[in-house]
Design an enzyme around this catalytic site. Structure first.
Site, PDB file in Angstrom:
ATOM      1  N   ASN A  17     -12.687  20.344   0.864  1.00  0.00           N
ATOM      2  CA  ASN A  17     -12.754  19.254   1.708  1.00  0.00           C
ATOM      3  C   ASN A  17     -12.012  17.941   0.664  1.00  0.00           C
ATOM      4  O   ASN A  17     -10.894  17.846   0.403  1.00  0.00           O
ATOM      5  CB  ASN A  17     -13.685  19.637   2.524  1.00  0.00           C
ATOM      6  CG  ASN A  17     -13.725  17.742   2.745  1.00  0.00           C
ATOM      7  OD1 ASN A  17     -13.195  16.802   3.569  1.00  0.00           O
ATOM      8  ND2 ASN A  17     -14.801  18.262   3.712  1.00  0.00           N
ATOM      9  N   ASP A  18     -13.275  17.551  -0.609  1.00  0.00           N
ATOM     10  CA  ASP A  18     -12.719  16.766  -1.546  1.00  0.00           C
ATOM     11  C   ASP A  18     -11.939  17.663  -2.541  1.00  0.00           C
ATOM     12  O   ASP A  18     -10.924  16.084  -2.723  1.00  0.00           O
ATOM     13  CB  ASP A  18     -13.768  16.422  -2.169  1.00  0.00           C
ATOM     14  CG  ASP A  18     -14.915  16.266  -1.565  1.00  0.00           C
ATOM     15  OD1 ASP A  18     -14.902  15.250  -0.298  1.00  0.00           O
ATOM     16  OD2 ASP A  18     -16.390  16.164  -1.362  1.00  0.00           O
ATOM     17  N   VAL A  19     -10.996  18.412  -2.560  1.00  0.00           N
ATOM     18  CA  VAL A  19     -10.125  18.421  -3.565  1.00  0.00           C
ATOM     19  C   VAL A  19      -9.145  18.567  -2.499  1.00  0.00           C
ATOM     20  O   VAL A  19      -7.551  18.866  -3.204  1.00  0.00           O
ATOM     21  CB  VAL A  19      -9.875  19.441  -4.435  1.00  0.00           C
ATOM     22  CG1 VAL A  19     -11.556  19.651  -5.264  1.00  0.00           C
ATOM     23  CG2 VAL A  19     -10.090  21.162  -3.422  1.00  0.00           C
ATOM     24  N   ALA A  44     -19.169  14.917  -0.764  1.00  0.00           N
ATOM     25  CA  ALA A  44     -19.011  13.678  -1.652  1.00  0.00           C
ATOM     26  C   ALA A  44     -19.592  12.800  -0.455  1.00  0.00           C
ATOM     27  O   ALA A  44     -19.310  11.054  -0.669  1.00  0.00           O
ATOM     28  CB  ALA A  44     -17.561  13.360  -2.154  1.00  0.00           C
TER      29      ALA A  44
END
Lengths: 95, 456
Positions: B383-385, B424
């Site tokens: 997700n965040d990456v 996050a």
């Protein structure tokens, strides 16, 4: 004492040189492999538990230190080896 | 065995560690490197057992046998998805061992110089922090306790006070080691508490940084133990591990575009109210059949795995799908972000376990420039990456973090359980993108149904 510090500083620089170019795919084995090396504290543990004229507490502390360091060493090397066994190149892949 | 011979053995052991680490850094020689370093360890242990200092063997035997049994069982039975927990535990054991060595030497010590006292103090301190810090990291990684950052008011102040107490105790202890028993035990307690307080505010996705750092500490603790018993092999080996841990820590921080102090103290991802504006738009869900049609027509596919793939244990079916695509004449690659997963290189190990040849694994810098020519990117539990906000939205907490530009491919299929934001807590505009299709459900089940479509 001066010599030991000398060795320490040189080893740290050597470590930086050795590790800085490791590809990211090897980060986990590198970590568990170097973790096994940190089990070198077993040398201190062996001396602490095997030295002459120990009282009971020293023996207990030494034996515990030997046992925990041994798990660190044996577990660390074996699991790293197992992991690296999975890493295969296309050419050598027999499947 | 004579002292000279034993010293020589220690020198050879140190050389074997150095060569072993060097070879561990290249894919072709890594396994051999690990073996070389294990031989070095074996040599160091045998030399110590043969030295004149060591005279009582029965308790050593007990410790070695018990440790070996536990070590073998653990190394054999651990699942590859659980490697982060395993490394955390092993780190912790190395730490506590150095602490025990320091304690035993202090307890046995007749004449302790100020120098030895400082070494003992450092071994105990670093060992203690490594021990409790690693245990807490283990708890978070294995989800025995919540992976969310634990913050309380005045945390920095408490940490500061503990650091001051540790320094003061250290000075008092070094001035009078034999009379300073209370300071010694205060330091043991303080190091345990500090290890917990240091790891508590760090959230699950920042674990790669913490594990690297604890790895470094376990080496430094061994190093300090080397200064107690005045043994070079401990200093060399400990320093090598310390340095490698620090380098990995730096690489992880860089991959998240954050400073080490930001990772350690900010409690990133804790429930903070002031997140960036949420993104408007409609996610476009698709069925497995439609996803199959897109993939069948693709001539290049890039898989982007994340922690979700590890949780779903989906690596084997992912490889199966990759093989089917390759048979279909498609160019298949796996793009791996350095901080994907819960430890450095976590995804690489899982895909290697599933028999993905390492030539197919690529890093973000290599795949991003060619992203426009890629037909389909498949995001599996990451997700965040892959959050484009890191590239575009200056108000996003992720802004500046290097990402994999999956949104620039012609089509992006995101496998996800729900629309929940990533670790996050930042919304991901990728899910509302023009080219994005959401395939909801368990990653393993979704991929399996794609595989079934291909075979059917």
């Amino acid at each position: 004492m001066g010599l030991l510090l000398f060795v320490l500083v040189l080893s740290i620089f050597l470590g930086f040189e050795l590790i800085s170019k490791v590809p990211s795919q090897l980060h986990t084995p590198l970590m568990s492999g170097s973790n096994a090396i940190s089990g070198i504290t077993i040398v201190g543990a062996l001396i602490a538990s095997g030295i002459e004229g120990q009282d009971q507490l020293a023996v207990i502390l030494g034996t515990l230190a030997v046992a925990t360091a041994t798990v660190n060493v044996v577990g660390g090397y074996l699991v790293t080896d197992r992991m690296l066994g999975f890493f295969k190149s296309k050419d050598k892949d027999s499947k | 065995m004579s002292t000279a011979l034993i010293d020589l053995s220690y020198v050879i052991a140190s050389i074997l560690f150095i060569f072993g680490l060097k070879r561990l850094g290249k894919a072709e020689t890594a396994r051999q490197g690990n073996l070389i370093s294990a031989i070095g360890m074996f040599l160091a242990i045998v030399a110590t057992l043969l030295s004149k200092e060591v005279v009582n063997f029965q308790w050593i035997a007990v410790g070695i046998v018990a440790g070996t049994i536990v070590g073998i069982i653990a190394a054999r039975s651990v699942q590859m998805t659980s490697m982060p927990e395993m490394v955390a535990l092993l780190n912790g054991l190395g730490g506590i061992s150095s602490l025990l060595v320091g304690w035993a030497e202090y307890h046995a010590g007749h004449e302790i110089t100020a120098f030895t006292a400082v070494a003992i103090y450092l071994a105990v301190l670093i060992g203690g922090v490594t021990f409790t810090g690693s245990l807490l990291a283990y708890g978070k990684l294995s989800e025995k306790i919540s992976g969310a950052p634990m913050l309380f008011p005045g945390q920095q102040l408490v940490n500061g006070l503990i650091v001051i107490a540790i320094v003061v105790c250290g000075v008092l202890f070094a001035m009078d080691p034999l009379g300073g028993q209370n300071y010694f035990f205060a330091a043991v307690g303080a190091s345990f508490i500090f290890g917990i307080l240091a790891v508590a505010p760090i959230g699950g996705a920042d674990m790669p940084v913490v594990i690297s750092l604890l790895n470094s500490y376990s080496g430094l603790a061994a190093c300090a133990a080397g200064f107690i018993i005045l043994n070079n092999v401990l200093i060399v080996a400990g320093a090598l591990v310390g340095a490698s841990g620090i380098i990995l820590t730096q690489i992880m921080c860089k991959a998240m575009n954050r400073s080490l102090s930001n990772v350690l103290f900010s409690g990133f991802g804790a429930a903070g109210g002031s997140k960036s504006a949420s993104y408007q738009g409609e996610a476009k869900p698709i069925s497995a059949e439609d996803a199959f049609l897109i993939l069948e027509n693709a001539s290049s596919v890039v898989f982007v795995p994340g922690y979700g793939m590890a949780v779903a244990q989906a690596q084997h079916v992912v490889r199966e799908l990759g093989d089917l695509l390759a048979e279909n004449g498609c160019d298949v690659r796996y793009a791996i972000h350095p901080v994907a997963g819960r430890m450095p290189g976590h995804m690489n190990v899982l895909l290697a376990e599933a028999n993905v040849p390492y030539e197919q694994l690529v890093e973000p810098e290599d795949v991003n420039p060619t992203m426009e020519t890629v037909d389909v990117t498949v995001v599996i539990g990451a997700n965040d990456v892959v959050n484009p906000a890191a590239r575009e939205d200056k108000s996003s907490p992720l802004y500046g973090m290097p990402i994999i530009n999956v949104d620039k491919a012609k089509t992006c299929i995101v496998l996800k359980r729900s629309m929940k934001p990533g670790f996050a807590g930042v919304d991901n505009p990728l899910f509302f993108g023009e080219n994005t299709r959401m395939l909801f459900g368990d990653a393993k089940a979704s991929i399996s149904s794609l595989v079934a479509e291909f075979k059917g």
